[in-house]
Motif scaffolding. Structure first.
Motif, PDB file in Angstrom:
ATOM      1  N   ARG A   1     128.120  92.720  20.812  1.00 20.12           N
ATOM      2  CA  ARG A   1     127.037  93.539  21.377  1.00 20.12           C
ATOM      3  C   ARG A   1     127.563  94.847  21.959  1.00 20.12           C
ATOM      4  O   ARG A   1     126.896  95.878  21.884  1.00 20.12           O
ATOM      5  N   VAL A   2     128.775  94.803  22.528  1.00 24.66           N
ATOM      6  CA  VAL A   2     129.305  96.013  23.152  1.00 24.66           C
ATOM      7  C   VAL A   2     129.468  97.135  22.136  1.00 24.66           C
ATOM      8  O   VAL A   2     129.338  98.318  22.482  1.00 24.66           O
ATOM      9  N   VAL A   3     129.725  96.798  20.885  1.00 25.18           N
ATOM     10  CA  VAL A   3     129.843  97.825  19.849  1.00 25.18           C
ATOM     11  C   VAL A   3     128.488  98.513  19.647  1.00 25.18           C
ATOM     12  O   VAL A   3     128.407  99.727  19.458  1.00 25.18           O
ATOM     13  N   GLY A   4     127.423  97.721  19.707  1.00 27.53           N
ATOM     14  CA  GLY A   4     126.091  98.303  19.627  1.00 27.53           C
ATOM     15  C   GLY A   4     125.829  99.268  20.768  1.00 27.53           C
ATOM     16  O   GLY A   4     125.260 100.347  20.578  1.00 27.53           O
ATOM     17  N   HIS A   5     126.259  98.892  21.968  1.00 26.87           N
ATOM     18  CA  HIS A   5     126.091  99.788  23.116  1.00 26.87           C
ATOM     19  C   HIS A   5     126.935 101.050  22.959  1.00 26.87           C
ATOM     20  O   HIS A   5     126.497 102.150  23.326  1.00 26.87           O
ATOM     21  N   GLN A   6     128.137 100.898  22.415  1.00 27.76           N
ATOM     22  CA  GLN A   6     128.983 102.071  22.178  1.00 27.76           C
ATOM     23  C   GLN A   6     128.319 103.043  21.211  1.00 27.76           C
ATOM     24  O   GLN A   6     128.314 104.263  21.429  1.00 27.76           O
ATOM     25  N   ARG A   7     127.761 102.496  20.132  1.00 17.14           N
ATOM     26  CA  ARG A   7     127.056 103.354  19.173  1.00 17.14           C
ATOM     27  C   ARG A   7     125.798 103.941  19.786  1.00 17.14           C
ATOM     28  O   ARG A   7     125.392 105.062  19.448  1.00 17.14           O
ATOM     29  N   GLY A   8     125.198 103.199  20.700  1.00 19.51           N
ATOM     30  CA  GLY A   8     124.032 103.722  21.410  1.00 19.51           C
ATOM     31  C   GLY A   8     124.374 104.940  22.239  1.00 19.51           C
ATOM     32  O   GLY A   8     123.587 105.888  22.329  1.00 19.51           O
TER      33      GLY A   8
ATOM     34  N   PHE B   1     119.342 101.662  32.286  1.00 16.82           N
ATOM     35  CA  PHE B   1     119.616 100.345  32.878  1.00 16.82           C
ATOM     36  C   PHE B   1     118.493 100.026  33.854  1.00 16.82           C
ATOM     37  O   PHE B   1     118.272 100.755  34.825  1.00 16.82           O
ATOM     38  N   SER B   2     117.797  98.939  33.592  1.00 13.41           N
ATOM     39  CA  SER B   2     116.659  98.572  34.429  1.00 13.41           C
ATOM     40  C   SER B   2     117.071  97.612  35.534  1.00 13.41           C
ATOM     41  O   SER B   2     118.160  97.016  35.504  1.00 13.41           O
ATOM     42  N   THR B   3     116.198  97.435  36.503  1.00  9.71           N
ATOM     43  CA  THR B   3     116.455  96.467  37.562  1.00  9.71           C
ATOM     44  C   THR B   3     116.537  95.054  36.999  1.00  9.71           C
ATOM     45  O   THR B   3     117.200  94.187  37.577  1.00  9.71           O
ATOM     46  N   GLU B   4     115.876  94.824  35.857  1.00 13.59           N
ATOM     47  CA  GLU B   4     115.915  93.501  35.229  1.00 13.59           C
ATOM     48  C   GLU B   4     117.192  93.271  34.409  1.00 13.59           C
ATOM     49  O   GLU B   4     117.527  92.128  34.103  1.00 13.59           O
ATOM     50  N   ASN B   5     117.880  94.342  34.054  1.00 15.43           N
ATOM     51  CA  ASN B   5     119.080  94.194  33.226  1.00 15.43           C
ATOM     52  C   ASN B   5     120.226  93.478  33.937  1.00 15.43           C
ATOM     53  O   ASN B   5     121.183  93.034  33.288  1.00 15.43           O
ATOM     54  N   TRP B   6     120.140  93.347  35.264  1.00 21.79           N
ATOM     55  CA  TRP B   6     121.159  92.594  35.986  1.00 21.79           C
ATOM     56  C   TRP B   6     121.185  91.131  35.564  1.00 21.79           C
ATOM     57  O   TRP B   6     122.172  90.422  35.827  1.00 21.79           O
ATOM     58  N   ARG B   7     120.118  90.665  34.919  1.00 15.36           N
ATOM     59  CA  ARG B   7     120.062  89.271  34.470  1.00 15.36           C
ATOM     60  C   ARG B   7     120.910  89.029  33.222  1.00 15.36           C
ATOM     61  O   ARG B   7     121.095  87.894  32.809  1.00 15.36           O
ATOM     62  N   ARG B   8     121.402  90.077  32.616  1.00 12.17           N
ATOM     63  CA  ARG B   8     122.227  89.918  31.413  1.00 12.17           C
ATOM     64  C   ARG B   8     123.591  89.331  31.797  1.00 12.17           C
ATOM     65  O   ARG B   8     123.983  89.362  32.969  1.00 12.17           O
ATOM     66  N   PRO B   9     124.324  88.803  30.809  1.00 11.25           N
ATOM     67  CA  PRO B   9     125.649  88.253  31.113  1.00 11.25           C
ATOM     68  C   PRO B   9     126.536  89.270  31.827  1.00 11.25           C
ATOM     69  O   PRO B   9     126.483  90.470  31.552  1.00 11.25           O
ATOM     70  N   GLU B  10     127.345  88.774  32.747  1.00 15.01           N
ATOM     71  CA  GLU B  10     128.172  89.648  33.569  1.00 15.01           C
ATOM     72  C   GLU B  10     129.076  90.551  32.747  1.00 15.01           C
ATOM     73  O   GLU B  10     129.264  91.728  33.077  1.00 15.01           O
ATOM     74  N   ASP B  11     129.640  90.023  31.648  1.00 15.72           N
ATOM     75  CA  ASP B  11     130.535  90.851  30.845  1.00 15.72           C
ATOM     76  C   ASP B  11     129.792  91.987  30.162  1.00 15.72           C
ATOM     77  O   ASP B  11     130.332  93.091  29.992  1.00 15.72           O
TER      78      ASP B  11
ATOM     79  N   SER C   1     129.071  94.633  32.851  1.00 18.58           N
ATOM     80  CA  SER C   1     130.313  95.352  33.126  1.00 18.58           C
ATOM     81  C   SER C   1     130.626  96.366  32.032  1.00 18.58           C
ATOM     82  O   SER C   1     131.032  97.498  32.306  1.00 18.58           O
ATOM     83  N   ALA C   2     130.395  95.962  30.777  1.00 18.25           N
ATOM     84  CA  ALA C   2     130.641  96.874  29.653  1.00 18.25           C
ATOM     85  C   ALA C   2     129.698  98.074  29.705  1.00 18.25           C
ATOM     86  O   ALA C   2     130.109  99.213  29.451  1.00 18.25           O
ATOM     87  N   LEU C   3     128.435  97.839  30.059  1.00 16.23           N
ATOM     88  CA  LEU C   3     127.471  98.932  30.149  1.00 16.23           C
ATOM     89  C   LEU C   3     127.860  99.928  31.240  1.00 16.23           C
ATOM     90  O   LEU C   3     127.772 101.146  31.042  1.00 16.23           O
ATOM     91  N   MET C   4     128.307  99.417  32.368  1.00 14.03           N
ATOM     92  CA  MET C   4     128.727 100.303  33.455  1.00 14.03           C
ATOM     93  C   MET C   4     129.977 101.092  33.062  1.00 14.03           C
ATOM     94  O   MET C   4     130.127 102.268  33.400  1.00 14.03           O
ATOM     95  N   GLY C   5     130.878 100.444  32.330  1.00 13.04           N
ATOM     96  CA  GLY C   5     132.065 101.140  31.850  1.00 13.04           C
ATOM     97  C   GLY C   5     131.708 102.264  30.892  1.00 13.04           C
ATOM     98  O   GLY C   5     132.293 103.358  30.951  1.00 13.04           O
TER      99      GLY C   5
END
Length: 228
Positions: A29-36, A60-70, A73-77
């Motif tokens: 999934r992180v690759v998808g975010h990178q391309r995003g 990043f929504s207030t609800e996105n905190w419910r996603r897996p921690e990793d 973390s990748a989104l914040m990075g």
């Protein structure tokens, strides 16, 4: 009698489909975010060239905190790297950065990066890039109503003056990618009379040509604002 809508001044985008894009290609999934993020970079440049006054992106929504921690973390990075990599370009191209939502609740180093970027672009007067970060529209409206009530009578005008988007042009066009047709707690107040444009294109595949198509359709619509 109505007249054709003018060119859009303010466009907002719900950037959806990074995970599905990666899944279709059997990638993390992180690759998808990178391309995003690459799609964001292209769109910001295009928005400036197309003369948009404001482009608001749901990062990043207030609800996105419910996603897996990793994943969080990748989104914040990725956000950190985007700010660091593109800040000089924002400054050089007169792009003003603005954040809506409670970004102060993020990690201190990220808050410092954001505030540095806000300060360095504060006097730019070209396209305003608005990033919705730790943002939820219901929370925004509740906060705005409380602030308005503390100052006097609650009216639509007094609430609007306290919204995170105060001072921006009214929202003209809301775009959502990936085939979903809901607002997902994004700019609920601001979208009251905005035009909607939905596409099946997944966010990493969304190009400036798609934005141009949406803007062309917007320009041919008639906006009645409740009238005939």
């Amino acid at each position: 009698m109505t007249s054709p809508a003018p060119l859009a001044r303010h466009v907002a985008i719900i950037m959806d489909g990074n995970g599905r894009w990666a899944k279709q290609r059997h990638l993390p999934r992180v690759v998808g975010h990178q391309r995003g993020v690459e799609a964001v970079r292209e769109l910001v440049r295009a928005a400036r060239e197309m003369g948009l006054e404001a482009l608001t992106l749901y990062a990043f929504s207030t609800e996105n905190w419910r996603r897996p921690e990793d994943e969080v973390s990748a989104l914040m990075g990725l956000l950190r790297r985007y700010i660091i990599a593109d800040l000089d370009e924002f400054v050089a191209n007169n792009v003003k950065l603005r954040i809506i939502g409670n970004y102060q609740a993020l990690a201190p180093d990220l808050v410092a990066l954001i505030e540095d970027a806000l300060g360095k672009t504060a006097h730019n007067d070209g396209t305003t890039l608005v990033i919705a970060l730790n943002y939820g529209a219901q929370d925004e409206i509740a906060r705005a109503a409380a602030k308005a009530a503390a100052k006097g009578p609650i009216t639509p005008e007094s609430i609007e003056a306290e919204l995170d988007t105060a001072g921006l042009p009214p929202l003209d066009l809301m775009i959502r990618t990936s085939g979903e047709v809901r607002l997902s707690n994004f700019l609920l107040w601001q979208a009251a009379y905005a035009e909607m444009w939905f596409t099946d294109v997944l966010w990493p595949d969304f190009k400036p040509a798609h934005l141009a198509e949406a803007l062309a359709q917007f320009a041919n619509r008639e906006r009645r604002y409740g009238g005939r």
